[in-house]
Design an enzyme around this catalytic site. Sequence first.
Site, mmCIF file in Angstrom:
data_model
loop_
_atom_site.group_PDB
_atom_site.id
_atom_site.type_symbol
_atom_site.label_atom_id
_atom_site.label_comp_id
_atom_site.label_asym_id
_atom_site.label_seq_id
_atom_site.Cartn_x
_atom_site.Cartn_y
_atom_site.Cartn_z
ATOM 1 N N CYS A 276 -4.715 7.270 34.747
ATOM 2 C CA CYS A 276 -5.196 7.537 33.387
ATOM 3 C C CYS A 276 -4.037 7.820 32.445
ATOM 4 O O CYS A 276 -3.697 8.968 32.158
ATOM 5 C CB CYS A 276 -6.181 8.693 33.361
ATOM 6 S SG CYS A 276 -7.019 8.806 31.760
ATOM 7 N N CYS A 455 -10.141 4.022 28.718
ATOM 8 C CA CYS A 455 -9.509 5.319 28.521
ATOM 9 C C CYS A 455 -10.142 5.987 27.307
ATOM 10 O O CYS A 455 -9.800 5.659 26.173
ATOM 11 C CB CYS A 455 -8.004 5.139 28.316
ATOM 12 S SG CYS A 455 -7.107 6.706 28.278
#
Length: 528
Positions: A276, A455
């Site tokens: 991430c 994201c």
Amino acid sequence: MVIKPLTPRLSVAPQLTVDDIARVARSGYRSIICNRPDEESPDQPSADDIRAAAQAAGLAFAYIPAISGALTDANASAMRSALETLPAPTLAYCRSGARAEKLAQMAGLLDDPAEADTCDVLIVGGGSAGIATAASILKRRRGIRLTILDPSEMHYYQPGWTMVGAGIFGPDFTRRAQADLIPRGARWIRESAAEFHPEERQVTLGDGRRIGYQVLIVCPGISLDWGAIPGLTETLGQNGVTSNYRFDLAPYTNRLVQQFSGGRALFTQPVMPIKCAGAPQKAMYLSCHRWERMGMLARTNVQFHTAGTALFGVPTYVPPLMAYVERYGIDLAFGSKLVEIDGPAQTAIFERSDGEGTRRVAERFDMIHVVPPQVAPEFIRTSPLAAPSGFVEVDEATLRHPRYPEIFALGDSCSASNAKTAAAARKQAPIVAVNALAALDGKPPVATYNGYGSCPLTVEAGKIVLAEFGYGGKLLPTFPRWLIDGTRPSRLAWLLKDTILPPVYWHGMLKGREWMVKPQMIAAGQTT
């Protein structure tokens, strides 16, 4: 409850309780044998109690009591007969598990070559990618012999740790017992993988045993290398040093931000790849928003030190992020890599690269949020499966290994160039599931992956820039632009992150429910 697998058909365990039985059923066992006589200890549950719980859970049960230190041939014969008639796999138990194992040995069940430990599909890793793939496979083909290797007792919803660090989720909201999540019909071995033998189609476990497979799926995640930054490990969780990349530290982030009274707040991002890639910024923006509401932001010098050369890897999303950088008054330091930290002195050392070369710069801090360097697990880096990057080498479209057609990889441990996010694993799992089943049937891959990753960039509490993209930075929005415009901060995107995605994870992705991620099939005649 510690289960020790002996063969694909038999495992042993110490004394079971009534509360253990549901977990035994969820772990894929179909029958239970009790080898412990009743009243051996005043606090043990009776065989009848366990029998009733087993039958309520749909499990068969046999009572074959044997006295410790006085096992007989009759005991062994009864054990053999039970295992020939009970549905497999079977879990046998006694006080410690040793008596049940000895009876299996006396019955000749551990010396039978037919009992060699093998399976149809072996999944290395029981995180989000591994469990989702297992569930997708078992939804499509019941009765397949599928084994999951993973030593973890707890399973974590890691995307939630950003929200824990912001005081929005409680930490327990992000974890559940691993045994509760293993798909029904899967066999779970609580061991790690240690070595791959692809030519023999076998994997060596951490305890030295080997297990064979027809198809192997590798997804053990990525290793967080905390020790790569001298001084970091010993100061984490104190001296204002924190990280949302660990379950136990995210609550410390929340306390630091809540109690912050102004000063210097540093946020770091290491060299890619990391899981991430937006998470380091998420922590920063949410902290700044809280300080803004507390009236503390004007008294705070916020710095973002990234080893990269851009704020975000997909240029389309940079302008909305820059608007928040300017709003919060964040100082950006590109090409700035954290290389050392002195917690007691609250000083961080950065290696900075620019047109004038590389130099070391010391920065004092009152709090610092650190993201550690991340690498492929060592047993993958040193294996025949590794690409030059150290991750499992795969074809980017089919996620199959180029040299071993019966091996697939997904999630953070594969070499594909997509962003390493939970959303990517959610998309990859059904693709690997159908391709693995095709390989098991001796057929070529049937589904293809476009590199999708997502994201949700939490730029403030209540608003998110929803970045969705695939290979090469191509935008791949899930929703029409009139509903959620991923290039602008959105309250609806926040609702997605805050309210919708957690149940989608627990009750959709990990259960094999492929909501909005059905695999894209390869058209007839199409090559990849």
